[in-house]
Design a protein around this motif. Structure first.
Motif, PDB file in Angstrom:
ATOM      1  N   ARG A  47     -48.201  49.730 -46.905  1.00 12.43           N
ATOM      2  CA  ARG A  47     -48.275  49.000 -48.264  1.00 12.43           C
ATOM      3  C   ARG A  47     -47.557  49.257 -49.300  1.00 12.43           C
ATOM      4  NH1 ARG A  47     -54.695  47.501 -47.360  1.00 12.43           N
ATOM      5  NH2 ARG A  47     -54.311  45.866 -45.974  1.00 12.43           N
ATOM      6  N   LEU A  48     -47.669  50.855 -49.195  1.00 16.86           N
ATOM      7  CA  LEU A  48     -47.025  51.442 -50.597  1.00 16.86           C
ATOM      8  C   LEU A  48     -45.669  51.289 -50.353  1.00 16.86           C
ATOM      9  CD1 LEU A  48     -49.153  54.583 -51.004  1.00 16.86           C
ATOM     10  CD2 LEU A  48     -48.973  52.711 -52.589  1.00 16.86           C
ATOM     11  N   ALA A  49     -45.059  51.540 -49.082  1.00 20.29           N
ATOM     12  CA  ALA A  49     -43.529  51.685 -49.083  1.00 20.29           C
ATOM     13  C   ALA A  49     -43.101  49.907 -49.030  1.00 20.29           C
ATOM     14  CB  ALA A  49     -43.219  52.001 -47.461  1.00 20.29           C
ATOM     15  N   VAL A  50     -43.800  49.062 -48.837  1.00 22.28           N
ATOM     16  CA  VAL A  50     -43.327  47.796 -49.015  1.00 22.28           C
ATOM     17  C   VAL A  50     -43.449  47.410 -50.353  1.00 22.28           C
ATOM     18  CG1 VAL A  50     -44.183  45.470 -48.968  1.00 22.28           C
ATOM     19  CG2 VAL A  50     -44.163  46.806 -46.847  1.00 22.28           C
ATOM     20  N   ALA A  51     -44.416  47.905 -51.415  1.00 18.89           N
ATOM     21  CA  ALA A  51     -44.547  47.616 -52.593  1.00 18.89           C
ATOM     22  C   ALA A  51     -43.510  48.409 -53.354  1.00 18.89           C
ATOM     23  CB  ALA A  51     -45.846  48.252 -53.316  1.00 18.89           C
ATOM     24  N   HIS A  52     -42.982  49.409 -52.940  1.00 22.99           N
ATOM     25  CA  HIS A  52     -41.921  50.402 -53.368  1.00 22.99           C
ATOM     26  C   HIS A  52     -40.573  49.480 -53.436  1.00 22.99           C
ATOM     27  CE1 HIS A  52     -39.917  53.775 -54.972  1.00 22.99           C
ATOM     28  NE2 HIS A  52     -38.911  53.716 -53.932  1.00 22.99           N
ATOM     29  N   VAL A  57     -43.602  40.596 -57.844  1.00 27.50           N
ATOM     30  CA  VAL A  57     -45.111  40.403 -57.181  1.00 27.50           C
ATOM     31  C   VAL A  57     -45.171  39.503 -55.913  1.00 27.50           C
ATOM     32  CG1 VAL A  57     -47.366  39.874 -57.686  1.00 27.50           C
ATOM     33  CG2 VAL A  57     -46.024  41.012 -59.198  1.00 27.50           C
ATOM     34  N   GLU A  58     -44.458  38.410 -56.017  1.00 26.28           N
ATOM     35  CA  GLU A  58     -44.162  37.380 -54.906  1.00 26.28           C
ATOM     36  C   GLU A  58     -43.737  37.950 -53.713  1.00 26.28           C
ATOM     37  OE1 GLU A  58     -42.509  33.727 -56.650  1.00 26.28           O
ATOM     38  OE2 GLU A  58     -43.926  33.585 -58.120  1.00 26.28           O
ATOM     39  N   ASP A  59     -42.273  38.922 -54.123  1.00 28.31           N
ATOM     40  CA  ASP A  59     -41.852  39.336 -53.064  1.00 28.31           C
ATOM     41  C   ASP A  59     -42.777  40.257 -52.335  1.00 28.31           C
ATOM     42  OD1 ASP A  59     -39.237  39.931 -51.439  1.00 28.31           O
ATOM     43  OD2 ASP A  59     -38.919  41.875 -52.662  1.00 28.31           O
ATOM     44  N   CYS A  60     -43.518  41.158 -52.897  1.00 25.00           N
ATOM     45  CA  CYS A  60     -44.311  42.076 -52.184  1.00 25.00           C
ATOM     46  C   CYS A  60     -45.536  41.355 -51.461  1.00 25.00           C
ATOM     47  CB  CYS A  60     -44.988  43.007 -53.202  1.00 25.00           C
ATOM     48  SG  CYS A  60     -46.103  44.099 -52.766  1.00 25.00           S
ATOM     49  N   ALA A  61     -45.760  40.312 -52.083  1.00 21.24           N
ATOM     50  CA  ALA A  61     -47.093  39.471 -51.361  1.00 21.24           C
ATOM     51  C   ALA A  61     -46.634  38.913 -49.934  1.00 21.24           C
ATOM     52  CB  ALA A  61     -47.604  38.448 -52.095  1.00 21.24           C
TER      53      ALA A  61
END
Length: 81
Positions: A47-52, A57-61
């Motif tokens: 999750r941290l790697a994806v968020a980074h 926000v929309e892309d991360c979700a």
């Protein structure tokens, strides 16, 4: 020169068979082996790697959902089922 190509092809084939991969890079089906479980720490780090790497926000979700890292109704992410 063709000798080195043949040696490389042999090594690729040998290493692939050793890891359960047929020549050509296609993995074989696991028979009688349990799939390893993904730990809570692995999910957290993913999750941290994806968020980074997300652009917003929309892309991360969207990425978290595509990768099965978003918890379902029971609170468990699909990657841990």
């Amino acid at each position: 020169m063709s000798g080195s190509v043949e040696v490389r092809q042999f090594l690729l084939r040998y290493e692939g068979e050793e890891r359960g991969i047929r020549y050509g890079g296609v993995p074989t089906q696991r028979v009688g082996q349990e799939t390893p479980r993904i730990s809570d720490d692995q999910v957290r780090r993913a999750r941290l790697a994806v968020a980074h790497g997300a652009t917003g926000v929309e892309d991360c979700a969207r990425l978290l959902d595509m990768l099965g890292l978003t918890p379902d109704e029971s609170g468990c992410p699909p990657v841990q089922r």
